[in-house]
Design a protein around this motif. Structure first.
Motif, PDB file in Angstrom:
ATOM      1  N   ASN A 128      -3.662 -44.371 -16.676  1.00  0.00           N
ATOM      2  CA  ASN A 128      -2.574 -44.615 -17.617  1.00  0.00           C
ATOM      3  C   ASN A 128      -1.361 -45.235 -16.925  1.00  0.00           C
ATOM      4  O   ASN A 128      -0.365 -45.531 -17.578  1.00  0.00           O
ATOM      5  N   THR A 165     -13.452 -42.852 -12.052  1.00  0.00           N
ATOM      6  CA  THR A 165     -13.143 -43.989 -12.906  1.00  0.00           C
ATOM      7  C   THR A 165     -11.967 -44.768 -12.328  1.00  0.00           C
ATOM      8  O   THR A 165     -11.121 -44.199 -11.634  1.00  0.00           O
ATOM      9  N   GLN A 204     -10.068 -46.340 -14.499  1.00  0.00           N
ATOM     10  CA  GLN A 204      -9.109 -46.320 -15.597  1.00  0.00           C
ATOM     11  C   GLN A 204      -7.951 -45.382 -15.265  1.00  0.00           C
ATOM     12  O   GLN A 204      -8.143 -44.307 -14.706  1.00  0.00           O
ATOM     13  N   GLY A 207      -5.770 -49.142 -13.483  1.00  0.00           N
ATOM     14  CA  GLY A 207      -4.858 -49.442 -14.572  1.00  0.00           C
ATOM     15  C   GLY A 207      -5.471 -49.144 -15.930  1.00  0.00           C
ATOM     16  O   GLY A 207      -6.658 -48.797 -16.036  1.00  0.00           O
ATOM     17  N   PRO A 208      -4.686 -49.287 -16.992  1.00  0.00           N
ATOM     18  CA  PRO A 208      -5.152 -48.942 -18.342  1.00  0.00           C
ATOM     19  C   PRO A 208      -6.324 -49.775 -18.837  1.00  0.00           C
ATOM     20  O   PRO A 208      -7.091 -49.315 -19.694  1.00  0.00           O
ATOM     21  N   THR A 209      -6.493 -50.985 -18.319  1.00  0.00           N
ATOM     22  CA  THR A 209      -7.545 -51.870 -18.828  1.00  0.00           C
ATOM     23  C   THR A 209      -8.853 -51.760 -18.051  1.00  0.00           C
ATOM     24  O   THR A 209      -9.848 -52.377 -18.439  1.00  0.00           O
ATOM     25  N   ARG A 210      -8.869 -51.004 -16.956  1.00  0.00           N
ATOM     26  CA  ARG A 210     -10.107 -50.860 -16.176  1.00  0.00           C
ATOM     27  C   ARG A 210     -11.092 -49.961 -16.946  1.00  0.00           C
ATOM     28  O   ARG A 210     -10.705 -48.912 -17.474  1.00  0.00           O
ATOM     29  N   LYS A 211     -12.333 -50.356 -16.974  1.00  0.00           N
ATOM     30  CA  LYS A 211     -13.341 -49.637 -17.759  1.00  0.00           C
ATOM     31  C   LYS A 211     -14.413 -48.956 -16.896  1.00  0.00           C
ATOM     32  O   LYS A 211     -15.237 -48.196 -17.419  1.00  0.00           O
ATOM     33  N   ARG A 236      -0.024 -48.072 -13.501  1.00  0.00           N
ATOM     34  CA  ARG A 236      -0.442 -49.206 -12.672  1.00  0.00           C
ATOM     35  C   ARG A 236       0.557 -49.318 -11.517  1.00  0.00           C
ATOM     36  O   ARG A 236       1.495 -50.113 -11.559  1.00  0.00           O
TER      37      ARG A 236
END
Length: 325
Positions: free
Chosen positions: A33, A29, A31, A44-48, A35
């Motif tokens: 926690n 992934t 994603q 980073g936190p916003t990657r899905k 960056r």
């Protein structure tokens, strides 16, 4: 918004070919926690993006079908994939060495409090990011509070036996330079790390791995914005050592992206340079399903560009640290 990176030359780096497949490095992934400035994945936190159930099932079949010795799990924070533990458990049942590329701070995130215990119970090798033993330097590169959270994570791992002599639980730390320079001697820096971390925090670990920053993605964009991209590329080329070619990680490793597509290394994955697999019909991008059909990858050409000089400069660099002192 990232600065536009110059095109990387496809001609100047020496041609190399694959050896026997020994390891799968799987990007579960993007994603994360954190960056970090040096992150070549732009995690980073916003990657899905995350590996699908279909690709995970294929991964299990490839592990069962091939004599792969190592499963190297990376991201992002690989532990944030909802089926991370299932992947680990399957590989360990098959007798594979499993490496978790852990950022340490994930161990204290809500919902992950029992993660360290799971890793220890499975005998997973932890390769943990700690770019310096100085709080200021780590927080500058990875974010405020990251150093303290990393130290706490290391204490938890040590408490479970990681890094302790005779435990069989391997704990390696990873160093990346903070700017456009080559890592110092891995052996000397390891000694410095062990001395400082033991004296200041009572922390022990097995080995330090020094990894050269790649001039791509987030770090490459930072170089461009600061006007140092060209100078860094000259440093990498001028520091090239041909004796490192035989030990580069791409000769025995296949990098797998979150969609199941195959690359010669994680860096080529970020540059969208798929692995060459002769015999594909109507497709140029090999997938995990193609590994099920391939008896061997030996002799296949490896896709290279000028960023490959980062792996062969000075003492060399791989996901396993320096190639030669």
């Amino acid at each position: 918004m990232h600065a536009t990176l110059p095109l990387l030359n496809a001609l100047s780096f020496p041609a190399i070919t694959r050896g026997q497949l020994e390891a799968l490095q799987v990007n579960l992934t993007y994603q994360c926690n954190q960056r970090c400035l040096h992150c070549h994945v732009n995690a980073g936190p916003t990657r899905k993006e995350a590996m699908t159930d279909e690709s995970l099932a294929l991964l299990h079949r490839v592990i069962d079908a091939h004599s792969v010795q190592t499963l190297d799990l990376t991201g992002g924070a690989p532990e944030m994939h909802p089926r991370f533990r299932e992947v680990v458990s399957h590989a360990r049942r098959e007798g594979l060495r499993v490496i978790d590329r852990c950022n340490l701070t994930i161990l204290s995130e809500p919902g992950y409090e029992d993660l360290a215990g799971f890793l220890a119970g499975q005998g997973v090798e932890v390769t943990a990011s700690l770019p310096c033993y100085s709080r200021d330097n780590v927080d500058k590169q990875r974010g405020d509070g990251v150093f303290d959270a990393s130290i706490e994570g290391l204490r938890v791992l040590n408490g479970l036996g990681y890094g302790q002599e005779g435990s069989g639980l391997v704990l390696n730390l990873v160093y990346n330079p903070q700017g456009p320079s080559l890592p110092p001697s891995q052996a000397q820096l390891e000694a410095d790390y062990k001395s400082h971390l033991a004296e200041d925090f009572g922390i022990v670990f097995n080995h330090l791995l020094t990894i050269t920053n790649q001039p791509i993605a987030r770090f490459g964009s930072t170089l461009v914005s600061k006007g140092t991209f060209s100078a860094y590329m000259h440093l990498l080329r001028d520091s090239y050592r041909p004796e490192n070619l035989g030990a580069v990680m791409c000769r025995g490793l296949v990098s797998v992206d979150w969609q199941g597509y195959l690359y010669d290394c994680d860096f080529n994955q970020m540059l969208d340079l798929p692995m060459v697999m002769p015999g594909l019909i109507g497709r140029e991008r090999p997938h995990l399903r193609d590994l099920l059909q391939a008896a061997s990858l030996e002799g296949n050409p490896i896709i290279t560009r000028d960023h490959c000089y980062a792996c062969t400069a000075g003492q060399g660099s791989s996901c396993g640290g320096a190639l030669k002192e």
